[in-house]
Design a protein around this motif. Sequence first.
Motif, PDB file in Angstrom:
ATOM      1  N   SER A  38       0.953  -1.165   0.024  1.00  0.00           N
ATOM      2  CA  SER A  38      -0.014   0.173   0.037  1.00  0.00           C
ATOM      3  C   SER A  38       0.964   1.117   0.083  1.00  0.00           C
ATOM      4  CB  SER A  38      -1.107   0.016   0.868  1.00  0.00           C
ATOM      5  OG  SER A  38      -0.279   0.114   2.391  1.00  0.00           O
ATOM      6  N   ASP A  39       0.325   2.192  -0.614  1.00  0.00           N
ATOM      7  CA  ASP A  39       1.286   3.560  -0.870  1.00  0.00           C
ATOM      8  C   ASP A  39       2.550   3.303  -1.183  1.00  0.00           C
ATOM      9  OD1 ASP A  39       0.961   6.361  -0.771  1.00  0.00           O
ATOM     10  OD2 ASP A  39       1.989   6.427   1.129  1.00  0.00           O
ATOM     11  N   ASN A  40       2.713   2.525  -2.142  1.00  0.00           N
ATOM     12  CA  ASN A  40       4.083   2.362  -2.759  1.00  0.00           C
ATOM     13  C   ASN A  40       4.169   3.115  -4.231  1.00  0.00           C
ATOM     14  OD1 ASN A  40       6.459   1.290  -3.229  1.00  0.00           O
ATOM     15  ND2 ASN A  40       6.132  -0.459  -2.374  1.00  0.00           N
ATOM     16  N   GLN A  41       4.750   4.245  -4.115  1.00  0.00           N
ATOM     17  CA  GLN A  41       4.704   5.009  -5.383  1.00  0.00           C
ATOM     18  C   GLN A  41       5.708   4.299  -6.505  1.00  0.00           C
ATOM     19  OE1 GLN A  41       4.971   8.884  -5.262  1.00  0.00           O
ATOM     20  NE2 GLN A  41       3.914   9.155  -3.245  1.00  0.00           N
ATOM     21  N   ALA A  42       6.850   3.648  -5.724  1.00  0.00           N
ATOM     22  CA  ALA A  42       7.893   3.086  -6.771  1.00  0.00           C
ATOM     23  C   ALA A  42       7.153   1.943  -7.498  1.00  0.00           C
ATOM     24  CB  ALA A  42       9.076   2.702  -5.928  1.00  0.00           C
ATOM     25  N   LEU A  43       6.520   1.056  -6.597  1.00  0.00           N
ATOM     26  CA  LEU A  43       5.608  -0.095  -6.924  1.00  0.00           C
ATOM     27  C   LEU A  43       4.666   0.220  -7.981  1.00  0.00           C
ATOM     28  CD1 LEU A  43       5.254  -3.279  -7.053  1.00  0.00           C
ATOM     29  CD2 LEU A  43       3.573  -2.736  -5.224  1.00  0.00           C
ATOM     30  N   ASN A  44       3.888   1.218  -7.820  1.00  0.00           N
ATOM     31  CA  ASN A  44       2.869   1.780  -8.719  1.00  0.00           C
ATOM     32  C   ASN A  44       3.481   2.109 -10.100  1.00  0.00           C
ATOM     33  OD1 ASN A  44       1.315   1.372  -6.212  1.00  0.00           O
ATOM     34  ND2 ASN A  44      -0.478   2.436  -7.262  1.00  0.00           N
ATOM     35  N   ALA A  45       4.435   2.889  -9.869  1.00  0.00           N
ATOM     36  CA  ALA A  45       5.093   3.361 -11.184  1.00  0.00           C
ATOM     37  C   ALA A  45       5.811   2.084 -12.028  1.00  0.00           C
ATOM     38  CB  ALA A  45       6.369   4.239 -10.780  1.00  0.00           C
ATOM     39  N   ALA A  46       6.261   1.243 -11.362  1.00  0.00           N
ATOM     40  CA  ALA A  46       6.541  -0.119 -12.028  1.00  0.00           C
ATOM     41  C   ALA A  46       5.440  -0.944 -12.728  1.00  0.00           C
ATOM     42  CB  ALA A  46       7.421  -0.821 -11.202  1.00  0.00           C
ATOM     43  N   VAL A  47       4.268  -0.967 -12.157  1.00  0.00           N
ATOM     44  CA  VAL A  47       3.070  -1.593 -12.537  1.00  0.00           C
ATOM     45  C   VAL A  47       2.740  -0.736 -13.739  1.00  0.00           C
ATOM     46  CG1 VAL A  47       0.815  -2.043 -12.032  1.00  0.00           C
ATOM     47  CG2 VAL A  47       2.481  -2.586 -10.337  1.00  0.00           C
ATOM     48  N   GLU A  48       2.632   0.262 -13.675  1.00  0.00           N
ATOM     49  CA  GLU A  48       2.373   1.258 -15.053  1.00  0.00           C
ATOM     50  C   GLU A  48       3.395   1.188 -16.074  1.00  0.00           C
ATOM     51  OE1 GLU A  48       0.636   5.073 -14.572  1.00  0.00           O
ATOM     52  OE2 GLU A  48       0.167   4.870 -12.496  1.00  0.00           O
ATOM     53  N   LEU A  49       4.467   0.967 -15.840  1.00  0.00           N
ATOM     54  CA  LEU A  49       5.678   1.081 -16.959  1.00  0.00           C
ATOM     55  C   LEU A  49       5.806  -0.098 -17.430  1.00  0.00           C
ATOM     56  CD1 LEU A  49       7.900   3.736 -15.278  1.00  0.00           C
ATOM     57  CD2 LEU A  49       6.867   4.042 -17.279  1.00  0.00           C
ATOM     58  N   GLY A  50       5.368  -1.330 -16.579  1.00  0.00           N
ATOM     59  CA  GLY A  50       5.636  -2.615 -17.318  1.00  0.00           C
ATOM     60  C   GLY A  50       4.653  -3.648 -17.482  1.00  0.00           C
ATOM     61  N   PRO A  51       3.613  -3.031 -18.253  1.00  0.00           N
ATOM     62  CA  PRO A  51       2.171  -4.059 -18.247  1.00  0.00           C
ATOM     63  C   PRO A  51       2.624  -5.179 -18.973  1.00  0.00           C
ATOM     64  CG  PRO A  51       2.475  -2.028 -19.821  1.00  0.00           C
ATOM     65  CD  PRO A  51       3.288  -1.765 -18.972  1.00  0.00           C
TER      66      PRO A  51
END
Length: 606
Positions: A38-51
């Motif tokens: 939760s509230d992990n901006q780095a993880l969220n960015a990676a999820v968006e950048l690596g579909p």
Amino acid sequence: FVHSPTLISSASLPTYSTTSLTAASTAVLLLSSNLRLSDNQALNAAVELGPGGLSILYKWNHNPIPQTPSQFFEAAAIRSFNSSLTRLNDQELTLIDGNDVVVQLERIINDLDPTNLVVDFQDTTILNKVQTKFPKLKLTVVPSSHLHHPSTAQYALGRSRKGGRILRWSTYLSGMLNEPIAPPIPSPQTLPLPIKLSPSLTWFSAPPLSKSYREPEWAKHILNVFPPTESEALLRSFQNPAPNTPTTNLTTNLGNANTIPPSSHLSPYLRFGIISPPLSSSNGVRTRDLLWRDWSHMCHNMVEPLKRGDPIVAVMDGTCVKFEGGTGEGGEGGIRGQQQQLDKFNMWVVGNTGSPIVDAGMRQLWLEGWMPRHVRLLCASCLVEGLGVDWRRGRSWFEHTLVDYDPAINSMMWQNAGLVGIDPFYTKLKWEVEQEHFREYVQKYLDADLKWPKHLSDYAELRPDPNLVTNAQARRDELKNRNVYRAAKKIVNTGVRVNWKNGEIIGVGNTPVEELDFNIDMSASDKFKELQSKIALEHLDERFKEADLDGSGELDFEELGEFCKKQGMNFTNREWELLVESLDADNSGTVSLQEFKQWWSSHFYG
Ligand SMILES: Cc1cc2nc3c(=O)[nH]c(=O)nc-3n(C[C@H](O)[C@H](O)[C@H](O)COP(=O)(O)OP(=O)(O)OC[C@H]3O[C@@H](n4cnc5c(N)ncnc54)[C@H](O)[C@@H]3O)c2cc1C
């Protein structure tokens, strides 16, 4: 100079763009902390950048086998985060050796050929090397371990009229308290499919993740006190007994010096990013405490002496840690002096100083890897002020024993305790008295049954020094007389001026380092030592007679002045005042032969 809030707010967002993404874009995420969903901006960015596929790496900075409470906690947090990832689309963490990041990243990038690399840390040496080697790789840096994006912090620093910036906690705090905190972002519901590493890269099944790995009993106990899961961290943040109320006195860190203030017990969770600072803050953890974290990290990253572990204001180093005197055999630097320091230090380590609150705190540390902040302050102050032991020894012991060990925070707090740091104000701390409010706490840990390693167990059996507690005020008076507190207070009030390019210290407030007025006492003591070195003890009677021009049997200050000149010594007005003060011990206006001899055998610090 106070920052403009709008400037800060716009900088606090992570910068990455998803406009050039295709469905086949892949990402490697390298984490150095932030072991949470939760509230992990780095993880969220990676999820968006690596579909098209994601591989998640974690930088493990230690030997394969954990050694200390914080390493065991980190290893257990890695396993717990790994289980959460496995539940989400079969993702798994891969550990990489933090001491060899560039080489290992190169191998991994060669193996996986990802479109993006996302990292949660800002180590430009590592990142530049990787970018140079793989110019087409899109590198995205999303620092996610702080309350505010690190780029915001410098706007809240004072700017010195003489050049450079001024690091001052109170300025920073009042600037940053108004800063809006980014709202926490929810956990991802699913993750892209994993892109698996080639099995030839086998180092990565490191012990913290291997199935056969087990903690020793003592570490299990610490993990029972601090279960390293995200749900536990969330629970603690909600149950936090020190709700985020507006603080009336912004600068004091001590609260009521007689009680242990309530605290969240979240530090190991924040240390390894099992909960994010914005989420803890929105759940009620005090913002000013979280800002202390940001502040320590910012100072540590930007100021060279802090990074090296050196004192911030070198000129004060040694002023409050060298009680024993002299560098001869029995002095501080001599063999006996070193053994004395070690004995005192070991008595402190095993909680056998004779101060109930310090002893309880040190035992809690050994048992649980943790102590409340107030007790940490008392223990540190007792070691430095009371026992006269070098602050660096305390720093190392905390590194070895704290479950929340954080190099930036620990170093800064110990520099402060050693009165050589950025916020060295510890004078309200009465570590020697047992407070009513501490009684239950003290009893609990003094009664605890502890096992010490062999080299320490003897110290636990010895009787504590009965004079430590009774001499506490005398120790403080001694430091006061040497102007140590005055110098420390000055630093707190004016801040520390740093050269912003490489973070070197160039002064205190607007005063350049070489003109600091607490320097006077140090330079005076150097001169006194020089004067002492000019006359051997066996020639003192003879020299005294020569100096006593009128043969009165006493030296008046004129005769003393003449005598000093003859020895080739020049003193400034202040230095002369100090010389006379120290020679004329009975304040009679003249110096007797006995005072003269006494002065020559006394020790001056510096
Ligand atoms: C000598 C000494 C060494 C210390 N070493 C560490 C360390 O290695 N790691 C560490 O996390 N804290 C360290 N601290 C700071 C502080 O004592 C702990 O963070 C705090 O006691 C943890 O308890 P808590 O989680 O209940 O904190 P709370 O009081 O509830 O505060 C919430 C959070 O704010 C942060 N915080 C609070 N006080 C400070 C502070 N003074 N500096 C920086 N961050 C702060 C912590 O992350 C803490 O979890 C040290 C303090 C001293 C005096």
